[in-house]
Motif scaffolding. Sequence first.
Motif, PDB file in Angstrom:
ATOM      1  N   ALA A 107       0.724  -1.150   0.054  1.00  0.00           N
ATOM      2  CA  ALA A 107      -0.006   0.152   0.128  1.00  0.00           C
ATOM      3  C   ALA A 107       0.944   1.102   0.025  1.00  0.00           C
ATOM      4  O   ALA A 107       1.826   1.188   0.330  1.00  0.00           O
ATOM      5  N   ALA A 108       0.282   2.335  -0.457  1.00  0.00           N
ATOM      6  CA  ALA A 108       1.154   3.635  -0.393  1.00  0.00           C
ATOM      7  C   ALA A 108       0.047   4.681  -0.384  1.00  0.00           C
ATOM      8  O   ALA A 108      -1.081   4.842  -0.828  1.00  0.00           O
ATOM      9  N   CYS A 109       0.644   5.879   0.346  1.00  0.00           N
ATOM     10  CA  CYS A 109      -0.190   6.917   0.559  1.00  0.00           C
ATOM     11  C   CYS A 109       0.494   8.413  -0.076  1.00  0.00           C
ATOM     12  O   CYS A 109       1.781   8.260  -0.023  1.00  0.00           O
ATOM     13  N   ILE A 110      -0.059   9.003  -0.747  1.00  0.00           N
ATOM     14  CA  ILE A 110       0.317  10.089  -1.545  1.00  0.00           C
ATOM     15  C   ILE A 110      -0.219  11.578  -0.972  1.00  0.00           C
ATOM     16  O   ILE A 110      -1.646  11.560  -0.971  1.00  0.00           O
ATOM     17  N   ASP A 111       0.332  12.267  -0.276  1.00  0.00           N
ATOM     18  CA  ASP A 111      -0.268  13.676  -0.055  1.00  0.00           C
ATOM     19  C   ASP A 111      -0.811  14.434  -1.121  1.00  0.00           C
ATOM     20  O   ASP A 111      -0.344  14.683  -1.878  1.00  0.00           O
TER      21      ASP A 111
END
Length: 178
Positions: free
Chosen positions: A45-49
């Motif tokens: 999983a990855a989160c991008i602002d």
Amino acid sequence: GEESWSLDWIRINGDPSAPQLWAELETVLARTWRHPKAGTLPIAAACIDSGGHFTARVLDFTTPRHHRRVYAIKGASRAGLAAWPHRPSMSKHGKRPVYLIGADTLKELVFTRLGKTEAGPGFSHVPMGRDSAWFSEMTAEKPYTKYSKGRALREWKKKAAARNEAFDCRVYAAAALE
């Protein structure tokens, strides 16, 4: 026990309005790592602002990758806000998912874990030889207590010129784990 290992630290330089930056990010997100017991490990999983001037670009990138757990996030500095919401908010334009994360909650978690001195649950492993800039960025923000109407409030502050991207990335990784 949420013991973690920092496997790499990659800084992508470029113009977020240009497709080359997003192509490079796609390459990074496609990477895998070999584990002696677990086999090949992908990025789960990855989160991008999505805050700032390039919200539309972030949403253009994350929306078609949502099924791969690539999420657009926005940090909220509200005491007691859950690290990860039960469901996403929807963007104003195009009704695309944006996850409002409890940034202060996650910063407290990451900061506490950085203070652990023995391997085990919650411990953060960092490889030998990690660039000193990474450590400076990891410690750029500090928690402070201020009082408002007699109540103690915890705030996170950094010096104006200090970079804190490594800390933000660790916070976003904790959000992705949630």
